[in-house]
Design an enzyme around this catalytic site. Structure first.
Site, PDB file in Angstrom:
ATOM      1  N   LYS A 179       0.883  -1.194   0.000  1.00 52.43           N
ATOM      2  CA  LYS A 179       0.000   0.000   0.000  1.00 52.43           C
ATOM      3  C   LYS A 179       0.908   1.228   0.000  1.00 52.43           C
ATOM      4  O   LYS A 179       0.744   2.183   0.781  1.00 52.43           O
ATOM      5  CB  LYS A 179      -0.926  -0.027   1.197  1.00 52.43           C
ATOM      6  CG  LYS A 179      -2.029   1.040   1.185  1.00 52.43           C
ATOM      7  CD  LYS A 179      -3.077   0.827   0.117  1.00 52.43           C
ATOM      8  CE  LYS A 179      -4.158   1.918   0.186  1.00 52.43           C
ATOM      9  NZ  LYS A 179      -5.175   1.791  -0.866  1.00 52.43           N
ATOM     10  N   ASP A 228      -5.771  -3.165  -1.602  1.00 50.76           N
ATOM     11  CA  ASP A 228      -7.228  -3.055  -1.801  1.00 50.76           C
ATOM     12  C   ASP A 228      -7.619  -3.596  -3.178  1.00 50.76           C
ATOM     13  O   ASP A 228      -8.581  -4.375  -3.307  1.00 50.76           O
ATOM     14  CB  ASP A 228      -7.721  -1.622  -1.602  1.00 50.76           C
ATOM     15  CG  ASP A 228      -6.864  -0.594  -2.342  1.00 50.76           C
ATOM     16  OD1 ASP A 228      -5.761  -0.968  -2.806  1.00 50.76           O
ATOM     17  OD2 ASP A 228      -7.279   0.559  -2.434  1.00 50.76           O
ATOM     18  N   ASP A 269      -2.325 -11.794   6.380  1.00 49.49           N
ATOM     19  CA  ASP A 269      -3.334 -12.393   7.273  1.00 49.49           C
ATOM     20  C   ASP A 269      -4.702 -12.316   6.630  1.00 49.49           C
ATOM     21  O   ASP A 269      -5.455 -13.291   6.601  1.00 49.49           O
ATOM     22  CB  ASP A 269      -3.332 -11.627   8.601  1.00 49.49           C
ATOM     23  CG  ASP A 269      -4.394 -12.090   9.560  1.00 49.49           C
ATOM     24  OD1 ASP A 269      -5.165 -11.250  10.047  1.00 49.49           O
ATOM     25  OD2 ASP A 269      -4.484 -13.307   9.789  1.00 49.49           O
ATOM     26  N   ASP A 278      -6.853 -15.563   4.281  1.00 49.95           N
ATOM     27  CA  ASP A 278      -8.195 -16.060   4.631  1.00 49.95           C
ATOM     28  C   ASP A 278      -9.148 -15.910   3.449  1.00 49.95           C
ATOM     29  O   ASP A 278      -9.953 -16.805   3.159  1.00 49.95           O
ATOM     30  CB  ASP A 278      -8.764 -15.287   5.836  1.00 49.95           C
ATOM     31  CG  ASP A 278      -8.279 -15.854   7.167  1.00 49.95           C
ATOM     32  OD1 ASP A 278      -7.305 -16.646   7.146  1.00 49.95           O
ATOM     33  OD2 ASP A 278      -8.869 -15.516   8.208  1.00 49.95           O
TER      34      ASP A 278
HETATM   35  C1  IPM Z   1      -3.554 -16.186  11.842  1.00 50.94           C
HETATM   36  C2  IPM Z   1      -4.403 -15.607  12.944  1.00 50.94           C
HETATM   37  C3  IPM Z   1      -3.506 -14.862  13.919  1.00 50.94           C
HETATM   38  C4  IPM Z   1      -2.829 -13.744  13.130  1.00 50.94           C
HETATM   39  C5  IPM Z   1      -4.284 -14.285  15.106  1.00 50.94           C
HETATM   40  C6  IPM Z   1      -4.941 -15.414  15.881  1.00 50.94           C
HETATM   41  C7  IPM Z   1      -3.330 -13.500  16.023  1.00 50.94           C
HETATM   42  O1  IPM Z   1      -5.378 -14.768  12.377  1.00 50.94           O
HETATM   43  O2  IPM Z   1      -2.642 -16.962  12.196  1.00 50.94           O
HETATM   44  O3  IPM Z   1      -3.802 -15.849  10.671  1.00 50.94           O
HETATM   45  O4  IPM Z   1      -3.451 -12.684  12.915  1.00 50.94           O
HETATM   46  O5  IPM Z   1      -1.684 -13.969  12.726  1.00 50.94           O
HETATM   47 MG    MG Z   2      -5.519 -14.814  10.351  1.00 52.21          MG
END
Ligand code: IPM
Ligand code: MG
Length: 360
Positions: A189, A222, A246, A250
């Site tokens: 960013k 973004d 992170d 996901d």
């Molecule tokens: C991950 C989780 C952790 C992170 C949290 C639980 C602190 O979201 O391992 O992705 O943000 O690294």
């Molecule tokens: Mg995470």
């Protein structure tokens, strides 16, 4: 590594942790027998169990056991509902990443035959996330937290980006890309965070010079969140800093069919730690319904990582056999767990998976 044994420390964690780590150890014991890996298992208490017995969710004893191990299998932890650090509520995952310098969080996401996925196209990508600095307030300062409140109504947070950490995560990503489709997407960013993301970008561009065969593109975080929804199939290796990784990892896992399948490896110079990307799902604890595939897939990644470090190619054979068996088991509607529309429990899925593991 002194003996020809490969010492694995198993930390079961909270919620569904005990069940899915047991499933993972069952599979590891099976491939140990099949491939003659010489695996030795020790365990340690973390999370609520450790809080009850030792007044902290993560003891120095477990940290030293992790330091002495060749690999670690870490079950999910209910870090979000722990007491404050001052009352023993340490995050085992964060503590291990920091103290063992597990700087590379490797998070593969790919669509699988038979698994419904929100992504309109099949894709296979890996997010390579820097694990030891960035916006994370528990690791951006040498001493004290990286966030603070000058007044009750003002909170400030510090982001740490170093050339050292940026160079090594970039090297990890380009090395990985050379074993895949030789494409790296650098996510940042820098149009807003001109100095911190600017430094990250500079480091990745330096590393890129040594990899002329790798196609490189740069995307703003973004825009990247949108581009993954639009067409994740364009991406091979994505390298980025801690917080962006992170979030994007996901998103990629969900686009591939669900976070419940999200495997991950936290790797440093001397240690590898297998950890599912999902949480501890406390409402499912003890029901034998949790899908253990993410932690088992993470353990497969750990074996493949250990192969290079131990000079034992049979570890990689075993890890790949686990991955192939996972694909076959998950592709068969009759051998899926409930989250994937199947009827098997954790134990039955694990047995079906073990039945699918073959020497490749
Ligand atoms: C991950 C989780 C952790 C992170 C949290 C639980 C602190 O979201 O391992 O992705 O943000 O690294
Ligand atoms: Mg995470």
């Amino acid at each position: 590594m002194a003996s020809d044994r490969i010492n694995l420390l198993v930390l079961e964690g909270d919620g569904i942790g005990p069940e899915i780590t047991q499933a993972t150890v069952d599979v590891l014991r099976h491939v140990d027998g099949l491939f003659g890996l010489g695996l030795a298992f020790t365990s340690g208490d973390i999370g609520f169990t450790s809080l009850k017995t030792d007044g902290t969710t993560f003891t120095k004893r477990v940290l030293e056991a992790a330091r002495a191990a060749d690999g670690i299998v870490l079950g999910p932890v209910s870090h979000n509902v722990y007491p404050p650090v001052s009352e023993g509520g340490l995050n085992p995952s964060g503590e291990l990443r920091k103290t063992l310098d597990l700087f590379a969080n490797i998070r593969p996401s790919r669509t699988r035959d038979g698994v419904e996925a929100p992504s309109r196209k099949a894709f296979d990508l890996v997010v390579v996330r820097e694990n030891t600095e960035g916006f994370y307030a528990d690791r951006s300062m040498f001493m004290g937290p990286g966030e603070f409140m000058p007044t009750p109504d003002v909170a400030l947070a510090i982001r740490k980006i170093t050339r050292h950490a940026s160079l090594r995560i970039a090297r990890e990503a380009f090395d990985l890309a050379m074993t895949r489709r030789r494409k790296v997407c650098v996510v940042h960013k820098a149009n807003v965070l001109r100095l911190s993301d600017g430094l990250f970008l500079e480091a990745t561009r330096d590393i890129a010079k040594a990899y002329p065969d790798v196609e490189v593109e740069e995307q703003l975080v973004d825009a990247m969140a949108a581009l993954l929804v639009r067409d994740a199939s364009r991406y091979d290796v994505i390298v980025t800093t801690n917080m962006y990784g992170d979030i994007l990892s996901d998103e990629a896992a969900e686009l591939a069919g669900g976070l419940g399948l999200g495997a991950s490896l936290n790797a440093g110079e001397h240690h590898g730690l297998a950890q599912a990307a999902h949480g501890s799902a406390p409402t499912l604890a003890g029901l034998d319904t949790a899908n253990p595939a993410a932690l088992i897939g993470s353990a497969a990644m750990l074996l493949i990582w250990l192969a290079a470090r131990t000079g034992r190619p049979e570890c990689a054979d075993a890890g790949r056999a686990m991955e192939l068996a996972l694909d076959r088991t998950i592709a068969n509607p009759a051998t899926r767990t409930g989250d994937l529309g199947g009827a098997l429990g954790t134990k039955a899925f694990t047995q079906a998976l073990i039945g699918e593991i073959r020497r490749v």
